[in-house]
Design a protein around this motif. Structure first.
Motif, short mmCIF file in Angstrom:
data_model
loop_
_atom_site.label_atom_id
_atom_site.label_comp_id
_atom_site.label_asym_id
_atom_site.label_seq_id
_atom_site.Cartn_x
_atom_site.Cartn_y
_atom_site.Cartn_z
N ALA A 35 0.85 -1.19 0.00
CA ALA A 35 0.00 0.00 0.00
C ALA A 35 0.89 1.24 0.00
N PHE A 36 0.52 2.21 -0.83
CA PHE A 36 1.29 3.44 -0.95
C PHE A 36 0.42 4.52 -1.56
N ASP A 37 0.89 5.74 -1.50
CA ASP A 37 0.20 6.86 -2.14
C ASP A 37 0.83 7.05 -3.51
N ASP A 38 0.06 6.88 -4.55
CA ASP A 38 0.60 6.98 -5.91
C ASP A 38 0.49 8.38 -6.50
N GLY A 39 0.22 9.35 -5.66
CA GLY A 39 0.06 10.73 -6.14
C GLY A 39 -1.38 11.08 -6.41
N GLU A 40 -2.22 10.06 -6.56
CA GLU A 40 -3.66 10.28 -6.75
C GLU A 40 -4.44 9.81 -5.53
N GLY A 41 -3.72 9.28 -4.52
CA GLY A 41 -4.35 8.80 -3.31
C GLY A 41 -3.85 7.41 -2.96
N PRO A 42 -4.34 6.86 -1.87
CA PRO A 42 -3.90 5.53 -1.46
C PRO A 42 -4.26 4.47 -2.49
N THR A 43 -3.35 3.53 -2.68
CA THR A 43 -3.60 2.40 -3.58
C THR A 43 -2.95 1.15 -2.98
N VAL A 44 -3.45 0.00 -3.37
CA VAL A 44 -2.94 -1.28 -2.88
C VAL A 44 -2.80 -2.21 -4.07
N ILE A 45 -1.63 -2.86 -4.18
CA ILE A 45 -1.42 -3.81 -5.27
C ILE A 45 -0.83 -5.11 -4.72
N PRO A 46 -1.23 -6.24 -5.30
CA PRO A 46 -0.63 -7.51 -4.87
C PRO A 46 0.73 -7.69 -5.53
N VAL A 47 1.67 -8.28 -4.79
CA VAL A 47 3.00 -8.57 -5.32
C VAL A 47 3.49 -9.90 -4.75
N ASN A 48 4.35 -10.56 -5.51
CA ASN A 48 5.07 -11.71 -4.99
C ASN A 48 6.26 -11.17 -4.23
N TYR A 49 6.59 -11.77 -3.10
CA TYR A 49 7.66 -11.24 -2.27
C TYR A 49 8.51 -12.35 -1.67
N THR A 50 9.65 -11.93 -1.14
CA THR A 50 10.49 -12.80 -0.32
C THR A 50 10.91 -11.97 0.89
N LEU A 51 11.30 -12.67 1.94
CA LEU A 51 11.78 -11.99 3.14
C LEU A 51 13.30 -12.10 3.17
N ASP A 52 13.95 -10.98 3.43
CA ASP A 52 15.41 -10.93 3.54
C ASP A 52 15.71 -10.37 4.92
N GLY A 53 15.94 -11.24 5.90
CA GLY A 53 16.02 -10.81 7.28
C GLY A 53 14.64 -10.37 7.71
N GLU A 54 14.49 -9.10 8.08
CA GLU A 54 13.17 -8.56 8.41
C GLU A 54 12.62 -7.71 7.26
N ALA A 55 13.38 -7.56 6.20
CA ALA A 55 12.95 -6.73 5.07
C ALA A 55 12.18 -7.55 4.04
N VAL A 56 11.20 -6.92 3.44
CA VAL A 56 10.43 -7.52 2.35
C VAL A 56 11.02 -7.03 1.04
N VAL A 57 11.24 -7.96 0.10
CA VAL A 57 11.76 -7.61 -1.22
C VAL A 57 10.77 -8.11 -2.27
N PHE A 58 10.45 -7.25 -3.21
CA PHE A 58 9.57 -7.64 -4.31
C PHE A 58 10.02 -6.93 -5.57
N ARG A 59 9.50 -7.41 -6.71
CA ARG A 59 9.86 -6.85 -8.02
C ARG A 59 8.64 -6.23 -8.67
N THR A 60 8.90 -5.24 -9.51
CA THR A 60 7.82 -4.60 -10.24
C THR A 60 8.36 -4.10 -11.58
N SER A 61 7.48 -3.52 -12.37
CA SER A 61 7.87 -3.04 -13.69
C SER A 61 8.44 -1.62 -13.62
N LEU A 62 9.13 -1.24 -14.68
CA LEU A 62 9.65 0.13 -14.77
C LEU A 62 8.53 1.16 -14.82
N GLU A 63 7.40 0.77 -15.39
CA GLU A 63 6.29 1.70 -15.57
C GLU A 63 5.35 1.75 -14.38
N GLY A 64 5.59 0.94 -13.35
CA GLY A 64 4.67 0.85 -12.21
C GLY A 64 4.57 2.15 -11.43
#
Length: 147
Positions: A35-64
């Motif tokens: 969840a983040f503010d995309d400049g037009e307001g709050p938005t939520v998107i599903p992503v595949n993720y992995t955990l690296d220690g306590e950090a979450v890492v995910f991938r997305t597109s250049l245009e996202g």
């Protein structure tokens, strides 16, 4: 865990999860929602993720939209995001939910995990790696009432 209440009729009990329990639940990776503010307001998107220690890492597109938000931030700055993972059994009225909040930032090439550790489901290129370094980790577990 600390109980935060349950239904007065002996229904399920909602318990707060400790930080370590939250991390154990999401450690296998899978699908979560960012969840983040995309400049037009709050938005939520599903992503595949992995955990690296306590950090979450995910991938997305250049245009996202999130990539755009992070790319327009000051160099080295993090953008405040939230990340949620849950497992709900609606029929049995039980499950859990974990929420991480903190700074998200683009990962430079030398900090990226191997691509195989984060496999997005959608087709197309997902060359942008994002890491959420959580400042807050919380969770709740809805359990059946004790017999």
């Amino acid at each position: 865990m600390t109980a935060s209440g349950g239904a007065p009729s002996g229904g399920p009990v909602l318990e707060e999860l400790e930080r370590a329990e939250c991390l154990a639940l999401i450690r296998p990776g899978g699908v979560g929602r960012v969840a983040f503010d995309d400049g037009e307001g709050p938005t939520v998107i599903p992503v595949n993720y992995t955990l690296d220690g306590e950090a979450v890492v995910f991938r997305t597109s250049l245009e996202g939209r999130l990539t755009h938000s992070l790319a327009t931030a000051m160099t080295g700055a993090a953008v405040r995001i939230a990340f949620e993972v849950d497992d709900i059994d609606a029929e049995r009225h039980e499950g859990w939910s974990v929420l991480l909040r903190g700074g998200g930032h683009l990962l430079p090439d030398h900090e990226r995990p191997p691509a195989a550790t984060v496999q997005p489901w959608p087709g197309g290129e997902r060359p942008v790696y994002i890491r959420l370094a959580p400042q807050e980790i919380s969770g709740r577990h809805l359990r059946p009432a004790p017999a």
